[in-house]
Scaffold this motif. Structure first.
Motif, PDB file in Angstrom:
ATOM      1  N   ALA A 192      -9.172  -4.671  -8.707  1.00 26.13           N
ATOM      2  CA  ALA A 192      -9.810  -5.297  -7.550  1.00 26.13           C
ATOM      3  C   ALA A 192      -8.831  -6.156  -6.758  1.00 26.13           C
ATOM      4  N   THR A 193      -8.004  -6.931  -7.458  1.00 25.65           N
ATOM      5  CA  THR A 193      -7.029  -7.764  -6.752  1.00 25.65           C
ATOM      6  C   THR A 193      -5.980  -6.906  -6.054  1.00 25.65           C
ATOM      7  N   ASP A 194      -5.612  -5.798  -6.696  1.00 26.22           N
ATOM      8  CA  ASP A 194      -4.680  -4.877  -6.045  1.00 26.22           C
ATOM      9  C   ASP A 194      -5.315  -4.273  -4.794  1.00 26.22           C
ATOM     10  N   GLY A 195      -6.608  -3.983  -4.880  1.00 24.28           N
ATOM     11  CA  GLY A 195      -7.321  -3.482  -3.702  1.00 24.28           C
ATOM     12  C   GLY A 195      -7.331  -4.499  -2.575  1.00 24.28           C
ATOM     13  N   CYS A 196      -7.534  -5.767  -2.913  1.00 22.99           N
ATOM     14  CA  CYS A 196      -7.524  -6.821  -1.885  1.00 22.99           C
ATOM     15  C   CYS A 196      -6.155  -6.930  -1.223  1.00 22.99           C
ATOM     16  N   LYS A 197      -5.104  -6.796  -2.021  1.00 21.70           N
ATOM     17  CA  LYS A 197      -3.748  -6.835  -1.457  1.00 21.70           C
ATOM     18  C   LYS A 197      -3.530  -5.654  -0.507  1.00 21.70           C
ATOM     19  N   GLN A 198      -4.013  -4.487  -0.898  1.00 26.61           N
ATOM     20  CA  GLN A 198      -3.839  -3.316  -0.047  1.00 26.61           C
ATOM     21  C   GLN A 198      -4.647  -3.449   1.237  1.00 26.61           C
ATOM     22  N   ILE A 199      -5.833  -4.035   1.149  1.00 26.21           N
ATOM     23  CA  ILE A 199      -6.623  -4.304   2.354  1.00 26.21           C
ATOM     24  C   ILE A 199      -5.879  -5.269   3.270  1.00 26.21           C
ATOM     25  N   LEU A 200      -5.304  -6.318   2.686  1.00 26.09           N
ATOM     26  CA  LEU A 200      -4.548  -7.302   3.477  1.00 26.09           C
ATOM     27  C   LEU A 200      -3.373  -6.644   4.188  1.00 26.09           C
ATOM     28  N   TRP A 201      -2.635  -5.792   3.467  1.00 31.68           N
ATOM     29  CA  TRP A 201      -1.484  -5.117   4.083  1.00 31.68           C
ATOM     30  C   TRP A 201      -1.942  -4.140   5.163  1.00 31.68           C
ATOM     31  N   GLY A 202      -3.053  -3.461   4.926  1.00 29.65           N
ATOM     32  CA  GLY A 202      -3.585  -2.553   5.937  1.00 29.65           C
ATOM     33  C   GLY A 202      -4.011  -3.291   7.192  1.00 29.65           C
ATOM     34  N   LEU A 203      -4.662  -4.438   7.035  1.00 35.39           N
ATOM     35  CA  LEU A 203      -5.045  -5.242   8.200  1.00 35.39           C
ATOM     36  C   LEU A 203      -3.819  -5.747   8.941  1.00 35.39           C
ATOM     37  N   ALA A 204      -2.779  -6.128   8.187  1.00 34.90           N
ATOM     38  CA  ALA A 204      -1.541  -6.579   8.835  1.00 34.90           C
ATOM     39  C   ALA A 204      -0.919  -5.452   9.651  1.00 34.90           C
ATOM     40  N   LYS A 205      -0.906  -4.243   9.095  1.00 29.68           N
ATOM     41  CA  LYS A 205      -0.387  -3.092   9.841  1.00 29.68           C
ATOM     42  C   LYS A 205      -1.165  -2.880  11.137  1.00 29.68           C
TER      43      LYS A 205
END
Length: 479
Positions: A192-205
């Motif tokens: 779940a935390t890895d998913g949150c990090k990936q969401i954060l990076w996707g939003l940054a992109k």
């Protein structure tokens, strides 16, 4: 509902908490809840088009079961043809009807006659190209007996409409995603935390890179006749990163969101701008679509098992169809054809599978040869994106013609320092994380609390700073 909207920021936590706290004891109820949440997510845009998803799901669910009961080859082919006709027919009507009408009228006028054909006021349903290919993969795999059809209608409907990847992919195969609806899912904090990090990076992109690049790319493309050739290069450069940040950002958010619910989606982008040739680029760009065309079009046509020139034919068919899949405009067809032409020398020299590993694997500094290969591939890709972005063929030709004029040697009129700085850091981060599923998964960004938490805070702050009242749509919503 947009991933980068306040609506989604409210929707996701509610669905997440309900899913894990209230419904975690019953798998069937979880699936039903995901189905309802997915329909709500899609219907938030336009509830009228929910009927298309329901109809497509219902037809392919019935055909899948029917294929398991029918043994005669001619009847099985008939059922498969029915699925293809229904799915591609709906896609063709909503996406290409006006295009074919206009093209027919223009072709007729070449013979000196005029024909008046009325356009229809057709609204393109968001995501129809994606969920159509997803349901088709199910029917085709059942027909090929690679997959046992499911009788669980809720699980199947949830597979077709799974909200994280419903609108713009990744295009999931039934062989990967559907079985996950039948396995007991337990909350995993690390996942779940890895998913949150990936969401954060996707939003940054999306917000920091794509949306900011779009401001300059749109201005330059829309007013290309007013700018110098050097400025048009800047415009093409910004659009190249706009479309990557936008689309791969969506995929990261989709994959990260799926992880929050215990699902594993396939990777869709693997740092394609670090590719050393066009073949490698297409193995790393929109992977779910490229592999779909490989498995359901290229290989059935004979793939590389046929003679060299038939292989060339198959490659051109796949690239052209892939271009046409993106939209009802000749620019997309030319874009696909251009990529096929770039691919052709590699195919004829048997070098199209030369670069299967990640560039500079295990090394931080690439070799000079690798830098040169990446640079050339990036330039060729950037030229191809001009056709993709142009409004029509004359716009693309005019844009490229001006680039190759004497005005290319002057200083660009648009040279935003802050945007180039963002891109510099973005490229550096992508390079560091090129061998990982996503950048923030790399140990460099995870090992030290004094570094990773300020980094997360900076990314979130920049996302908030660059967000405006009306979130920008994702480019691939129109496809």
């Amino acid at each position: 509902m947009l991933f980068n909207s306040l609506d989604f920021a409210v929707f996701l936590p509610i669905v997440f908490l309900t899913y894990w706290i209230l419904l975690n004891r019953n798998l069937q109820i979880q699936n039903l809840f995901l189905l309802i949440a997915s329909y709500f997510f899609y219907g938030w845009w336009d509830i009228r088009f929910l009927g298309l998803i329901v109809w497509s799901s219902l037809v392919d669910y019935w055909i899948g079961i029917s294929l398991s009961r029918v043994t005669k080859p001619q009847y099985r082919k008939l059922l498969l043809s029915l699925s293809l006709l229904m799915n591609i027919g709906l896609l063709g009507f909503f996406k290409y009807f006006n295009f074919f009408i206009e093209s027919f009228a223009q072709a007729y006028s070449l013979f000196g006659a005029q024909i008046n054909l009325s356009r229809l006021d057709i609204i393109l349903p968001v995501g129809i190209s994606f969920y159509t290919f997803q349901t088709l993969s199910y029917t085709i795999d059942v027909y090929r007996k690679k997959l046992t059809p499911t009788k669980d209608i809720v699980a199947f409907f949830a597979f077709v409409s799974f909200f994280p990847q419903l609108v713009a992919g990744p295009i999931e195969r039934a062989t990967n995603l559907l079985p996950q609806f039948f396995k007991k899912r337990r909350f995993n904090y690390t996942t779940a935390t890895d998913g949150c990090k990936q969401i954060l990076w996707g939003l940054a992109k999306k917000v920091i890179i794509a949306d900011q690049c779009a401001r300059y790319a749109n201005d330059i493309f829309n007013n290309h006749d007013q700018y110098s050739g050097s400025t048009l290069v800047v415009g093409a450069f910004f659009f190249t990163f706009q479309i990557y940040g936008d689309f791969s950002g969506y995929s990261d958010i989709a994959i990260g969101t799926a992880k929050l619910f215990g699902f594993n989606l396939k990777i869709n982008f693997a740092t394609p701008y670090f590719s050393r040739d066009i073949a490698e680029f297409w193995r790393r760009w929109h992977i779910s679509l490229s592999t779909w065309f490989r498995d359901y079009l290229y290989i059935p046509l004979g793939g590389s098992r046929v003679g060299k020139w038939l292989n060339v034919r198959n490659v051109f068919i796949v690239f052209i169809v892939s271009g046409f899949w993106h939209g009802a405009n000749w620019t997309f067809v030319i874009w696909g054809t251009f990529n096929a032409i770039l691919f052709l020398p590699l195919l004829l020299s048997n070098r199209n599978r030369s670069n299967l590993d990640t560039v500079a694997s295990g090394r931080f500094i690439p070799h000079i040869k690798e830098v040169f290969q990446i640079f050339i591939t990036f330039l060729l890709t950037m030229v191809a994106w001009i056709f993709f972005r142009a409004d029509n063929l004359s716009h693309a030709v005019s844009y490229i013609s001006k680039i190759f004029s004497s005005s290319i040697i002057v200083l660009p009129e648009i040279r935003p320092f802050n945007m180039f700085l963002y891109l510099l850091f973005f490229i550096l981060f992508e390079w560091i994380g090129r061998e990982r599923e996503h950048v923030l998964n790399h140990r460099f960004f995870n090992s030290y609390n004094w570094f990773k938490y300020p980094l997360y805070f900076i990314l979130m702050a920049l996302i908030l700073i660059h967000s405006n009242g009306t979130p920008e749509e994702f480019i691939y919503f129109q496809f």
